[in-house]
Write an enzyme that holds these catalytic residues in place. Structure first.
Site, PDB file in Angstrom:
ATOM      1  N   LEU A 177       0.812  -1.215   0.000  1.00 54.13           N
ATOM      2  CA  LEU A 177       0.000   0.000   0.000  1.00 54.13           C
ATOM      3  C   LEU A 177       0.846   1.267   0.000  1.00 54.13           C
ATOM      4  CD1 LEU A 177       0.140   1.337   3.062  1.00 54.13           C
ATOM      5  CD2 LEU A 177      -1.491  -0.447   3.581  1.00 54.13           C
ATOM      6  N   ARG A 178       0.252   2.326  -0.551  1.00 58.53           N
ATOM      7  CA  ARG A 178       0.902   3.640  -0.534  1.00 58.53           C
ATOM      8  C   ARG A 178       0.197   4.493   0.488  1.00 58.53           C
ATOM      9  NH1 ARG A 178      -0.832   5.186  -6.313  1.00 58.53           N
ATOM     10  NH2 ARG A 178      -2.542   3.912  -5.552  1.00 58.53           N
ATOM     11  N   CYS A 290       9.114   4.123   3.558  1.00 57.10           N
ATOM     12  CA  CYS A 290       9.518   2.873   2.900  1.00 57.10           C
ATOM     13  C   CYS A 290      10.687   2.999   1.921  1.00 57.10           C
ATOM     14  CB  CYS A 290       8.322   2.266   2.185  1.00 57.10           C
ATOM     15  SG  CYS A 290       7.111   1.632   3.348  1.00 57.10           S
TER      16      CYS A 290
HETATM   17  P1  NAD Z   1       4.536   1.976  12.163  1.00 59.09           P
HETATM   18  O1  NAD Z   1       5.818   2.271  12.818  1.00 59.09           O
HETATM   19  O2  NAD Z   1       3.616   3.081  11.729  1.00 59.09           O
HETATM   20  O3  NAD Z   1       3.668   1.036  13.121  1.00 59.09           O
HETATM   21  C1  NAD Z   1       4.185  -0.059  13.825  1.00 59.09           C
HETATM   22  C2  NAD Z   1       3.313  -0.310  15.045  1.00 59.09           C
HETATM   23  O4  NAD Z   1       3.752  -1.514  15.696  1.00 59.09           O
HETATM   24  C3  NAD Z   1       3.390   0.800  16.106  1.00 59.09           C
HETATM   25  O5  NAD Z   1       2.086   1.226  16.434  1.00 59.09           O
HETATM   26  C4  NAD Z   1       4.068   0.101  17.317  1.00 59.09           C
HETATM   27  O6  NAD Z   1       3.628   0.617  18.553  1.00 59.09           O
HETATM   28  C5  NAD Z   1       3.638  -1.324  17.101  1.00 59.09           C
HETATM   29  N1  NAD Z   1       4.486  -2.346  17.758  1.00 59.09           N
HETATM   30  C6  NAD Z   1       5.834  -2.402  17.828  1.00 59.09           C
HETATM   31  N2  NAD Z   1       6.215  -3.524  18.472  1.00 59.09           N
HETATM   32  C7  NAD Z   1       5.076  -4.198  18.817  1.00 59.09           C
HETATM   33  C8  NAD Z   1       4.806  -5.423  19.480  1.00 59.09           C
HETATM   34  N3  NAD Z   1       5.783  -6.221  19.934  1.00 59.09           N
HETATM   35  N4  NAD Z   1       3.517  -5.787  19.661  1.00 59.09           N
HETATM   36  C9  NAD Z   1       2.511  -4.995  19.215  1.00 59.09           C
HETATM   37  N5  NAD Z   1       2.705  -3.832  18.566  1.00 59.09           N
HETATM   38  C10 NAD Z   1       3.966  -3.441  18.371  1.00 59.09           C
HETATM   39  O7  NAD Z   1       4.880   1.042  10.932  1.00 59.09           O
HETATM   40  P2  NAD Z   1       4.139   0.938   9.510  1.00 59.09           P
HETATM   41  O8  NAD Z   1       4.380   2.144   8.686  1.00 59.09           O
HETATM   42  O9  NAD Z   1       2.752   0.440   9.701  1.00 59.09           O
HETATM   43  O10 NAD Z   1       5.009  -0.232   8.835  1.00 59.09           O
HETATM   44  C11 NAD Z   1       4.979  -1.551   9.320  1.00 59.09           C
HETATM   45  C12 NAD Z   1       5.778  -2.418   8.389  1.00 59.09           C
HETATM   46  O11 NAD Z   1       5.168  -2.449   7.098  1.00 59.09           O
HETATM   47  C13 NAD Z   1       7.210  -1.957   8.143  1.00 59.09           C
HETATM   48  O12 NAD Z   1       8.020  -3.072   7.962  1.00 59.09           O
HETATM   49  C14 NAD Z   1       7.116  -1.192   6.831  1.00 59.09           C
HETATM   50  O13 NAD Z   1       8.320  -1.197   6.130  1.00 59.09           O
HETATM   51  C15 NAD Z   1       6.074  -2.024   6.087  1.00 59.09           C
HETATM   52  N6  NAD Z   1       5.325  -1.252   5.091  1.00 59.09           N
HETATM   53  C16 NAD Z   1       4.943   0.017   5.366  1.00 59.09           C
HETATM   54  C17 NAD Z   1       4.205   0.716   4.406  1.00 59.09           C
HETATM   55  C18 NAD Z   1       3.786   2.140   4.664  1.00 59.09           C
HETATM   56  O14 NAD Z   1       3.383   2.794   3.708  1.00 59.09           O
HETATM   57  N7  NAD Z   1       3.864   2.647   5.884  1.00 59.09           N
HETATM   58  C19 NAD Z   1       3.866   0.113   3.181  1.00 59.09           C
HETATM   59  C20 NAD Z   1       4.242  -1.195   2.968  1.00 59.09           C
HETATM   60  C21 NAD Z   1       4.975  -1.886   3.932  1.00 59.09           C
END
Ligand code: NAD
Length: 464
Positions: A177-178, A290
């Site tokens: 997703l974007r 990302c």
């Molecule tokens: P984020 O940092 O916004 O959210 C991560 C969440 O995980 C936070 O709310 C944190 O409190 C929680 N967390 C951390 N450790 C935890 C645990 N042990 N138990 C429960 N909760 C816990 O991250 P995001 O942007 O959602 O990205 C997540 C993953 O997805 C990353 O690997 C990222 O690279 C990938 N990704 C992100 C996007 C994007 O657009 N943001 C798109 C594709 C893939």
């Protein structure tokens, strides 16, 4: 009372199709969007270690701004299919599928920081140690190849005392997703990649995604090893970032040639169906949570294999250079950086999100300050709170574009928010001390603007 079943019996008893329950670990952009959307069809429990986020979700308020998410969240909560908790035991024991969606930020070296994934895997392992049901653990956070099988699978086996394949299944299913378009991207994916060597897991996840995306052709659900799936995610993001750096390279060349406009050039190139016009716009450079982090992680991973990824290194360098280039243009355009008031229109890395992670505005503002810029005012409709956490009082902030322009000597457009697209040449002329516009997102009409004020556009040479 828990019924004791053999591993095989437990697997066969796994609920299928619409009866499946889902736990999502981590409620950031990826986790919360997935949770709120999956809850249209399945029972979903979202888990986070951050109690404030959990309360906010249960109150129907997304902890961050993402276009359209509040509506989906509201629907899902009202249907009773979605809830959030800090209690991982409660969430996993109620679920068949457990998605790990925690963050995987960059370490200082550029390598991926897997500490959140490790700690989530430990937590999952502890829960599995205390229950007998078969669960499928789906690694959704972006991770370098072999992490799902070796690290996540290994930690869960050691912590739970259970065996992967027999007592629990594991897979990597990347998220594409974007931000800013996350809900729509989640609901209408181009493809789903299911990375697992476990046939049972592949069948169950295949059913889940066919059930959830009835319109998605079967051929667009791809099955492969978890390692290939892990590399698909990195290769996709690296390729998109490469397209952006390539467009910026051509833009800088275009700025040196009278009569050339990079918008026309990239449109002409992108019309070739082998290339596509998407992610082909010149601008302020790529940012967000990302692209920069994933390319750096892939570079670091390649080096651990004693491979020097020359192209990927150049993509990063070219992106950093674009920020320097924009500051060079500012320096050329104003009388003195020290005595100028600089209005930055747009702080978030792209419109429709409050996300400031790796935003080009941060690189550009840091460089402006480094070169002695006197006064900077940042304007953004959504990201001021987040920007303030990073930039503090090094700049001033406003929600109102006209306030930002008041008495400014140059306005730099860094995010193409609708609020800025609506501004007319008169808004700049009437408010600014010297009406100079550096349009790094190419949102204004060159002819209209350059006739009445000093207009500098990325990718186009404008003769005074
Ligand atoms: P984020 O940092 O916004 O959210 C991560 C969440 O995980 C936070 O709310 C944190 O409190 C929680 N967390 C951390 N450790 C935890 C645990 N042990 N138990 C429960 N909760 C816990 O991250 P995001 O942007 O959602 O990205 C997540 C993953 O997805 C990353 O690997 C990222 O690279 C990938 N990704 C992100 C996007 C994007 O657009 N943001 C798109 C594709 C893939």
């Amino acid at each position: 009372m828990t019924t004791l079943l053999s591993g095989t019996q437990r697997k066969e008893n796994t609920r299928r199709g619409e009866d499946m329950n889902i736990a999502i670990i981590g409620t950031g952009y990826v986790g919360l969007v997935a949770g709120a959307c999956f809850a249209r069809k399945y029972d979903v429990v979202c888990v986070d270690i951050d109690a404030w986020k959990v309360d906010s979700i249960n109150d129907g308020e997304s902890p961050f701004y993402e276009s359209g998410l509040d509506i989906v969240l509201d629907d899902s909560l009202h249907s009773g299919r979605l809830r959030a908790t800090t209690d991982i035991f409660d969430a996993i024991s109620a679920s068949d599928l457990v998605f790990i969606c925690v963050g995987t930020p960059s370490l200082h070296s550029g390598a991926i920081d897997l500490s959140f994934v490790e700690s989530a895997a430990v937590d999952i392992g502890k829960v599995l140690a205390d229950i007998d049901d078969y669960k499928i653990i789906i690694q959704r956070s972006t991770v370098v190849p072999t992490t799902t099988r070796d690290l996540v699978g290994g930690i869960i086996e050691r912590t739970s005392g259970k065996s992967v394949g027999r007592d629990f299944g594991i897979a990597f299913v990347p998220e594409f997703l974007r931000e800013g378009n996350a809900v729509d991207d989640f609901l209408n994916p181009d493809r789903v990649i299911i990375g697992t060597d476990d046939k049972n897991v592949a069948n169950i996840l295949g059913e889940l995604y066919r059930d959830f995306y009835p319109e998605l052709p079967d051929d667009n659900i791809l099955f492969m090893s978890s390692e290939s799936a892990e590399l698909v995610k990195y290769a996709s993001n690296s390729f998109l970032a490469t397209k952006i750096s390539f467009a910026n390279e051509i833009a800088s060349l275009a700025e040196l040639i009278s009569g050339v406009d990079v918008i026309d050039v990239m449109r002409g190139v992108g019309f070739d169906h082998r290339i596509s016009p998407k992610y082909f716009g010149a601008g302020a450079g790529f940012g967000g949570s990302c692209f920069p982090k994933d390319i750096k992680a892939l570079i670091d991973f390649a080096r651990t294999k004693r491979f020097e990824p020359l192209l990927l290194e150049s993509v990063i360098k070219r992106n950093e250079f674009q920020a320097m280039h924009i500051v060079d243009l500012v320096e050329d355009a104003v009388h003195s950086l020290k005595d100028s008031k600089i209005a930055i229109l747009g702080l978030s890395f792209k419109p429709n999100t409050s996300d400031m992670r790796e935003a080009p505005s941060l690189r550009i503002i840091a460089e402006l300050i480094e070169r002695g810029a006197g006064q900077i005012i940042g304007c953004d409709p959504q990201s001021i709170d987040d920007a303030r956490k990073i930039l503090g009082n090094r700049i001033r902030y406003t929600l109102n574009p006209n306030d930002a322009l008041k008495d400014a000597n140059i306005a730099i457009v860094l995010t193409e928010w609708d609020e800025f697209e609506k501004l007319t040449p008169a808004d700049f002329i009437e408010n600014m001390a010297t009406p100079v516009v550096l349009d790094a997102r190419r949102i204004y009409d060159c002819e209209e603007f350059s006739k009445v004020l000093k207009y500098i556009a990325i990718g186009k040479r404008i003769i005074d």
